[in-house]
Each structure stands twice: as structure tokens, then as C-alpha cells.
Design an enzyme around this catalytic site. Structure first.
Site, short mmCIF file in Angstrom:
data_model
loop_
_atom_site.label_atom_id
_atom_site.label_comp_id
_atom_site.label_asym_id
_atom_site.label_seq_id
_atom_site.Cartn_x
_atom_site.Cartn_y
_atom_site.Cartn_z
N LYS A 28 -1.66 -16.30 45.93
CA LYS A 28 -1.90 -15.16 45.33
C LYS A 28 -3.42 -15.13 44.58
O LYS A 28 -3.76 -16.33 44.20
CB LYS A 28 -0.91 -14.60 44.61
CG LYS A 28 0.44 -14.36 44.90
CD LYS A 28 1.52 -13.64 44.20
CE LYS A 28 2.78 -13.62 45.06
NZ LYS A 28 3.77 -13.02 44.25
N TYR A 77 4.33 -4.68 50.06
CA TYR A 77 5.34 -4.57 48.92
C TYR A 77 6.08 -3.17 48.98
O TYR A 77 6.70 -2.99 48.02
CB TYR A 77 4.74 -4.67 47.76
CG TYR A 77 4.32 -6.23 47.52
CD1 TYR A 77 5.42 -7.16 47.45
CD2 TYR A 77 3.01 -7.02 47.10
CE1 TYR A 77 5.17 -8.61 47.33
CE2 TYR A 77 2.83 -8.18 47.03
CZ TYR A 77 3.99 -9.24 46.85
OH TYR A 77 3.69 -10.37 46.79
N GLU A 134 6.14 -9.72 57.98
CA GLU A 134 5.12 -10.30 57.18
C GLU A 134 4.16 -11.10 58.00
O GLU A 134 3.05 -10.98 57.89
CB GLU A 134 5.49 -10.98 55.94
CG GLU A 134 6.51 -10.11 54.93
CD GLU A 134 7.17 -10.98 53.70
OE1 GLU A 134 7.76 -10.47 52.86
OE2 GLU A 134 6.70 -12.25 53.83
N HIS A 152 3.65 -16.28 47.36
CA HIS A 152 4.76 -15.71 47.99
C HIS A 152 5.39 -16.22 49.04
O HIS A 152 4.40 -16.95 49.74
CB HIS A 152 4.20 -14.14 48.16
CG HIS A 152 5.23 -13.52 49.34
ND1 HIS A 152 5.96 -12.71 48.78
CD2 HIS A 152 5.29 -13.54 50.72
CE1 HIS A 152 6.75 -12.32 49.97
NE2 HIS A 152 6.13 -12.68 50.72
N ASN A 188 2.71 -15.05 39.75
CA ASN A 188 3.34 -16.33 40.07
C ASN A 188 2.99 -16.92 41.21
O ASN A 188 3.58 -17.86 41.72
CB ASN A 188 4.83 -16.06 40.37
CG ASN A 188 5.18 -15.08 41.39
OD1 ASN A 188 4.15 -14.56 42.15
ND2 ASN A 188 6.49 -14.75 41.80
#
Ligand code: CMP
Length: 139
Positions: A11, A51, A128, A117, A114
């Protein structure tokens, strides 16, 4: 266990902090083969689409903003039991709850920022992977 594919994103927080190399090293050390990988910059529409399952969540707007703030690295990974295996290597979504030595324990700064993913199920992994990679890239 059979060979399985999963999708992962390093990320924007982790790319910006210079942790991409260490994260990829942890993934490879856990036995994953990198089938395909590239740097990308998500548009707002792409982040919203990726998302979409979280569209009703209170954190959705913040998540879209975060995921579009800078470059990411998208990866197609392969290993026995890849989906559950990657989630173990990543650690819990909330880094405060992540086990010692996991990627999120080492590099994530909050439940939103975080650092990585990973797909949560075979169906989402297929969607995805298809979102970012063409079939010819995953041979
Ligand atoms: P990820 O595994 O990419 O899937 C959804 C993301 O939403 C998650 O990682 C976090 O970045 C973010 N997220 C999940 N729960 C929360 C929360 N309670 N507050 C803020 N962000 C969250």
C-alpha cells in the site's frame, strides 16, 4: 494442500516509507512465487471499485483517499495454500493485534494504514487478480 494464487498490494504508506523491498523479501521468504508485479497509481474510481465491498462502511471514504495518495505495488502470488498463508504472513488487519514478526506488526501504523492487502477468499482472489492483471501475465 494444492497450489493456489492470491493477490496482494503493497500500500501507499509502505511504498512511501521505503518498505516495499523488505515486504517483498518477507513474502518470498514465506515461499511465495511472484507470478507478476508492477507499480501502479490508483485513480479514485479504481480505488472505489476495488473496495466496493466496503462501500457502506464508515471507513470507506478514508480508505479510498489513502489508497490513492501515492504509488502502490500490485502482485500476483502463488504457493500452496496461498490465500490463508499470505494472511498469516501479513498478520491481523489491525497492527495492534498482529502477531510478532508479521508484516503488519513490523510496518503498519494503524488499522487503515496497514501497509499490505491480501485476498480473503478464492472468489475475491480471482476478481482482484483480474482487476489488475490480464490472463497472459499470469501464465
Ligand atoms: P485491506 O485488507 O486492504 O481490506 C480493507 C481495508 O480497509 C483494510 O485492509 C484496511 O486498510 C481498511 N480497514 C479495515 N477496517 C478498518 C477500520 N475499522 N478503520 C479504518 N480502515 C479499516
Amino acid at each position: 494442500m494444492s497450489v493456489e494464487r492470491t493477490f496482494s498490494i503493497i500500500k501507499p504508506d509502505a511504498v512511501a516509507a521505503g518498505h516495499a523491498g523488505e515486504i517483498l523479501a518477507a513474502i518470498e521468504a514465506a515461499g511465495f512465487k511472484v507470478l507478476a508485479a508492477r507499480m501502479a497509481r490508483l485513480s479514485e474510481a479504481q480505488a472505489r471499485g476495488f473496495y466496493a465491498v466496503h462501500a457502506e462502511k464508515p471507513f470507506y471514504a478514508g480508505l479510498v483517499k489513502f489508497m490513492t495518495e501515492g504509488p502502490i505495488i500490485v502482485m500476483a502470488l502463488e504457493r500452496d495454500n496461498a490465500i490463508a498463508g499470505l494472511r498469516e504472513v501479513m498478520g491481523a488487519t489491525n497492527p495492534e493485534k498482529a502477531a510478532e514478526g508479521t508484516i503488519r506488526k513490523r510496518f503498519a501504523t494503524s488499522i487503515e494504514r496497514n501497509c499490505i492487502h491480501g485476498s480473503d477468499a478464492p472468489e475475491t482472489a480471482a476478481v482482484e487478480l483480474g482487476f489488475f492483471f490480464g490472463a497472459a501475465e499470469l501464465l
